[in-house]
Design a protein around this motif. Structure first.
Motif, PDB file in Angstrom:
ATOM      1  N   GLU A 146       0.825  -1.201   0.000  1.00  0.00           N
ATOM      2  CA  GLU A 146       0.000   0.000   0.000  1.00  0.00           C
ATOM      3  C   GLU A 146       0.859   1.251   0.000  1.00  0.00           C
ATOM      4  N   GLY A 147       2.022   1.205   0.651  1.00  0.00           N
ATOM      5  CA  GLY A 147       2.933   2.348   0.662  1.00  0.00           C
ATOM      6  C   GLY A 147       2.378   3.549   1.399  1.00  0.00           C
ATOM      7  N   ARG A 148       1.641   3.331   2.470  1.00  0.00           N
ATOM      8  CA  ARG A 148       1.004   4.415   3.229  1.00  0.00           C
ATOM      9  C   ARG A 148       1.487   4.335   4.675  1.00  0.00           C
ATOM     10  N   TYR A 149       2.134   5.425   5.145  1.00  0.00           N
ATOM     11  CA  TYR A 149       2.793   5.403   6.446  1.00  0.00           C
ATOM     12  C   TYR A 149       2.333   6.592   7.286  1.00  0.00           C
ATOM     13  N   SER A 158      13.846  13.302   5.847  1.00  0.00           N
ATOM     14  CA  SER A 158      14.021  14.747   5.782  1.00  0.00           C
ATOM     15  C   SER A 158      12.837  15.396   5.079  1.00  0.00           C
ATOM     16  N   GLU A 159      12.669  16.673   5.327  1.00  0.00           N
ATOM     17  CA  GLU A 159      11.553  17.413   4.727  1.00  0.00           C
ATOM     18  C   GLU A 159      11.659  17.425   3.202  1.00  0.00           C
ATOM     19  N   ARG A 164       9.669  15.345  -2.021  1.00  0.00           N
ATOM     20  CA  ARG A 164      10.048  14.777  -3.311  1.00  0.00           C
ATOM     21  C   ARG A 164       9.460  13.385  -3.555  1.00  0.00           C
ATOM     22  N   PHE A 165       9.429  12.555  -2.530  1.00  0.00           N
ATOM     23  CA  PHE A 165       9.088  11.145  -2.754  1.00  0.00           C
ATOM     24  C   PHE A 165       7.801  10.706  -2.060  1.00  0.00           C
ATOM     25  N   PHE A 166       7.091  11.612  -1.383  1.00  0.00           N
ATOM     26  CA  PHE A 166       5.877  11.228  -0.677  1.00  0.00           C
ATOM     27  C   PHE A 166       4.750  12.189  -1.041  1.00  0.00           C
ATOM     28  N   VAL A 167       3.521  11.714  -0.845  1.00  0.00           N
ATOM     29  CA  VAL A 167       2.321  12.526  -1.039  1.00  0.00           C
ATOM     30  C   VAL A 167       1.608  12.608   0.306  1.00  0.00           C
ATOM     31  N   ASP A 168       1.370  13.826   0.759  1.00  0.00           N
ATOM     32  CA  ASP A 168       0.700  14.042   2.044  1.00  0.00           C
ATOM     33  C   ASP A 168      -0.811  13.964   1.826  1.00  0.00           C
ATOM     34  N   ASP A 169      -1.445  12.933   2.422  1.00  0.00           N
ATOM     35  CA  ASP A 169      -2.899  12.797   2.272  1.00  0.00           C
ATOM     36  C   ASP A 169      -3.633  13.092   3.569  1.00  0.00           C
TER      37      ASP A 169
END
Length: 952
Positions: A146-149, A158-159, A164-169
């Motif tokens: 799922e890749g959801r943490y 790091s911020e 760059r590599f994550f989507v804030d949901d």
């Protein structure tokens, strides 16, 4: 414990017998605490009786503890020592293959993917990368896929990397697709399943700390077998390759980054849970050189290259001083000692060479400097020989583990000083003394060597003891790391449970507040009764119905009066407890109100019945509204059913996508059913079914499409009626259609139109007749007075016929009435002058005018010259129909008798011409006979369209 592990193996297919006993015991003890078992034997029985417990124990043994970039310094070293070299030697068409063993919830695999993407962005390339992430925990793999943490990863990532590599949901971070596509997650056991082959990098962090030493050795061999030559291994902070130093060389010992050494021939080891005596032998590994990644020169090739420069017997050893390869003639310098065969070169060379060889190898491997030993006398089959050893350092490339090449050079025989045969001399004495000193020195040197070898032996024993202590320390460190992992896992579980408990408490507090506000807002009176119908809890609104307060909790409900005009509350509550079925009823109150009373069983979370819940909802306003609505509906229904106009309410039948599929009739009043002669309610009309569509379907369809009202007059062939249809839109899904029978109005309109047309035609014809009468009368009359009289009489006859047609709306005239109206002015006082006989017959409008004028002329002629001129004269009129259908003929006879003798006319007058015109207009024949007894006239013409049998 063996029984527990055996049952777990049979249930899950995974064998944990190679796990460290202490770890297994701790995890089993944890499950014993959860299941409240007092001993291992009890837990084994519990496990056998509850097979689902095996999955819980299996999940506990798989301690899934990981984090993004865990040990940040180690990941920095990994980038520097492995990823940079891999990218440097990456060809355009090659692929990077990485295996993440024991990936848990995927953070480590995604961390590798992020590092690779960052390195690729620095180099501005798009490499082909495949990361295989494997684990046994299906739940952890589901989270990884799922890749959801949670937001807590901000502590490790790091911020910049988060952006760059994550989507804030919102409450979590989700891995971007470009990172997710690089990783393939699979359920895989490194201890029993085939490994992924030709891998550039293997990461196995904190897996081996749970395994016994033998399994660690086998697993390291497996990793070495799966890696490409000069591939890399990345271990956890408490793990090392010390149990298999011959397979890996450190790149960064602190970061636990290692590079695979060249593969040696020898016995391959299999990861099988069988005794070693029963384990099969795997194929011997071969030296390989995989494509264009980093050029690797195998040990035999290095040896051959070195031999091109030096021809003496030689041996190639690795950094651990193990033999990698021997030249053909090096065997004369090898003399293995008693006991197990060793691969360490200093242990198996001839004893005289061992001390010098160790010093030279140490200098070459550590200081990277060549060494040339002093000549050493070695006893051979050819006698004592003086041997010199040359040791130099070699490596396949800059990053490969160092190796050493040892040359054995024979510089000649070892000579002994012979005694002089001649007498002593000062020089000879000096020489003897030197020889004695040399011999003493050699003996001392031999003693020193023996002492050195004894000291080396003691040091070796001490080293082995230190290694044993080191193994114990390492084992202790692994145990500590395991305990740390377990504590971290437990801490994470406790943190999760604490968070969940806090969320639940917050949710409960919020729900309590919401419930309290809901109760106050809805004003629903609620009573909670226990199994004995005693009050457990009540809401403020119920105090207005029952004489209870909060202090009455615990008292039976039967002790209190209420304002309901209903005395069966207690009986209903008891029945609900007995039948476990809810009861609803509308009950009146003493103040002319109405309440909805609901009684339901009180169910606990574990589905136990512990009482009754009574709720009272004020429905007084609803009852009043229902009464008003019912009266309004009755008035509407009465009006609806009493309407003379037909009324139909149609509804749209829609598909799943919202498009209209058909039209369904929802309701229809009696007038509509009477007019359309069909049961309409529920009927469905579809565009595809042309036979089922009504005539008004297109009208309703237009209203559904445009929303504009439509009005039209339609002919319904089913009921043979003209209907005026008015369709108007009620809402988006309904259209009302009003029908009215306009057949009579339509018929009257058609008749008026027909009569107007007929009148115009008749006026024109009448004018033409008048004009013809005037012209013919003028031709047959010389005197004006006679012309006026004859013309007037003929106009009157025409008027009488016209009057009859007008009275019957120009639909025709009755023959008897026409005859009487025409001949009444010619009758004498004796009513028997005219005799008429014949069936009822109706003449068409055209036939009425013509026939009336013919009768007038015949009567006029009889009055002047025939039977009507005498008082004894008689006129007989007879008519009848002959034949049927299209062959039907109408016959009319005019017979005169009793009058004067009749002479045939000498000229044809107006009457004869008129009779011929009548015959021509009616499509028949007219025959006139002038007999002595009187005039006889026979008129015959087809009956169809001109004359029909009448009703009277």
């Amino acid at each position: 414990l063996r029984r527990i592990m055996g049952f777990l193996h049979s249930r899950t297919g995974h064998d944990f017998s190679s796990y460290k006993r202490a770890t297994v015991l701790r995890r089993v003890a944890r499950r014993m605490q959860v299941t409240r078992m007092g001993s291992l034997s009890e837990y084994a029985d519990f496990l056998r009786e509850n097979p689902e417990e095996a999955q819980d124990l299996f999940g506990d043994l798989l301690i899934s503890v990981t984090a993004f970039f865990r040990d940040a310094s180690a990941f920095e070293a990994l980038t520097k020592e492995t990823l940079v070299p891999l990218f440097d030697n990456l060809a355009a068409d090659s692929k990077l293959r990485i295996w993440s063993v024991g990936c848990a919830t995927g953070e480590e695999a995604y961390s590798l993917a992020i590092l690779i993407l960052e390195e690729a962005e620095k180099r501005r390339i798009l490499p082909s990368v495949q990361i295989f992430a494997t684990d046994l925990d299906g739940g952890a793999l589901a989270t990884a896929r799922e890749g959801r943490y949670p937001k807590s990863i901000e502590a490790h990532v790091s911020e910049m990397r988060l952006r760059r590599f994550f989507v804030d949901d919102g409450s979590h971070y989700r891995i971007r697709k470009e990172v997710r596509d690089m990783v393939l997650f699979a359920s895989h056991s490194a201890l029993k399943d085939p490994p992924f082959m030709h891998v550039d990098l293997i990461t196995c962090r904190n897996l081996m700390i749970y395994l016994e030493r033998d399994m660690q050795r086998q697993l390291l061999w497996l990793f070495h077998y799966a890696l490409k030559p000069s591939g890399y291994l990345f271990l956890g902070s408490a793990e090392s390759i010390d149990v298999r130093p011959e397979y890996f060389t450190p790149c960064d010992r602190e970061a636990r980054v290692y590079m695979a050494k060249p593969r040696l021939t020898g016995r391959a080891e299999m990861l099988m849970q069988l005794p070693k005596d029963h384990q099969p032998h795997a194929p011997l590994p071969r030296f390989t050189q995989d494509g264009p990644e980093r050029p690797h020169i195998p040990a035999p090739v290095v040896h051959k290259l070195a031999l091109e420069e030096s021809a003496p017997p030689s041996v190639l050893v690795d950094e651990e001083q193990r033999i990698l390869n021997l030249s053909k003639s090096a065997g004369s310098f090898i003399q293995p000692p008693e006991g197990p065969l060793s691969l360490f070169l200093p242990d198996i060379v001839r004893p005289e060479l061992r001390a010098e060889l160790r010093r030279a190898l140490h200098r070459a491997l550590n200081a990277k400097k060549p060494s040339l030993t002093l000549p050493v006398a070695v006893a051979t089959d050819d006698g004592a020989r003086r041997i010199v050893m040359h040791v130099s350092s070699h490596a396949a490339d800059d990053r490969s583990a160092p190796q050493a090449l040892v040359f054995f050079m024979d510089i000649g025989p070892a000579t002994q000083t012979a005694s002089a045969s001649t007498g002593p001399s000062p020089d000879m004495d000096h020489l003897h003394r030197v020889e004695e000193e040399l011999r003493a020195t050699q003996e001392h040197l031999s003693a020193s060597r023996r002492e050195h070898e004894s000291a080396m032996q003691e040091l070796r024993v001490a080293n082995e003891e230190l290694q044993s202590i080191n193994e114990e320390y390492r084992s202790t460190a692994e145990e500590l790391e395991t305990s740390k992992e377990e504590l971290q896992s437990i801490n994470e579980e406790l943190t999760t449970v604490n968070t969940e408990m806090k969320l639940k408490l917050d949710a409960i507090a919020s729900a309590h507040s919401d419930l309290q506000n809901l109760i106050n807002a809805t004003e629903i009176g609620t009573l909670f009764l226990d199994a004995k119908l005693r009050i457990k809890m009540l809401t403020p609104s119920v105090e207005q119905l029952f004489s209870v307060t909060d202090s009455d909790v615990g008292r039976p409900i039967s002790d209190f009066t209420h304002k309901l005009l209903y005395d069966g509350v207690e009986q209903d509550a008891a029945r609900v407890l007995r039948d476990l079925a809810p009861i609803e009823a509308e009950v009146p109150t003493r103040n002319n109100g109405w309440l909805m009373m609901r009684l339901r069983p009180y169910r606990t979370m574990d589905d136990r019945i512990e009482g009754v819940v009574l709720s009272f909802v004020d429905i007084s306003a609803r009852k009043k509204a229902e009464d008003l609505l019912r009266k309004s509906e009755e008035r509407y229904r009465s009006l609806f059913e009493a309407m003379d106009e037909g009324y139909i309410l149609t509804e749209a039948v829609r598909r799943a996508d919202g498009s209209r599929e058909a039209i369904q009739i929802g309701d229809a009043n009696p007038a509509a059913r009477r007019l359309l002669k069909a049961e309409l309610t529920g009927k469905i009309l579809r565009p595809s079914d042309a036979s089922a569509k009504a005539d008004w379907y297109e009208l309703a369809d237009q209203v559904f499409q445009t929303g504009d009202s439509q009005r039209s007059e339609l002919w319904d062939e089913t009921v043979n009626l003209w209907l005026e249809v008015c369709a108007s839109r009620v809402d988006e899904n309904r259209v009302a259609i009003v029908f009215q029978d306009v057949s009579q109005r339509k018929r009257h309109a058609d008749e008026r139109e027909l009569m107007v047309g007929e009148l115009n035609h008749r006026v024109k014809n009448m004018l033409a007749v008048v004009q013809s009468i005037g012209r013919q009368t003028l031709q047959s009359t010389d005197q004006p007075e006679m012309f006026v009289e004859a013309f007037s009489q003929r106009i009157e006859a025409l008027a009488r016929a016209h009057n009859l047609l007008t009275l019957d709306h120009w639909r025709g005239s009755d023959l008897r009435e026409l005859t009487l109206a025409t001949l009444q002015n010619f009758a004498v006082e004796n009513e028997q002058t005219f005799e008429m006989s014949g069936p009822p017959a109706r003449l068409s409008p055209n036939a009425t005018i013509s026939f009336g004028m013919a009768l007038h002329e015949l009567a006029t002629n009889a009055l002047k010259y025939g039977a009507l001129s005498s008082s004894e004269g008689q006129v007989s009129l007879r008519w009848f129909f002959d034949g049927e259908g299209d062959e039907c003929k109408f016959h009319f006879y005019w017979n005169e008798s009793g009058g004067p003798a009749v002479d045939p006319p000498t000229r044809k007058g107006f009457g004869a011409r008129l009779l011929r015109g009548v015959a021509r207009e009616l499509g028949g024949t007219v025959n006139v006979l002038y007999n002595i007894s009187g005039v006889h006239c026979a008129i015959e013409f087809p009956a169809e369209g001109r004359v029909t049998e009448g009703d009277t």
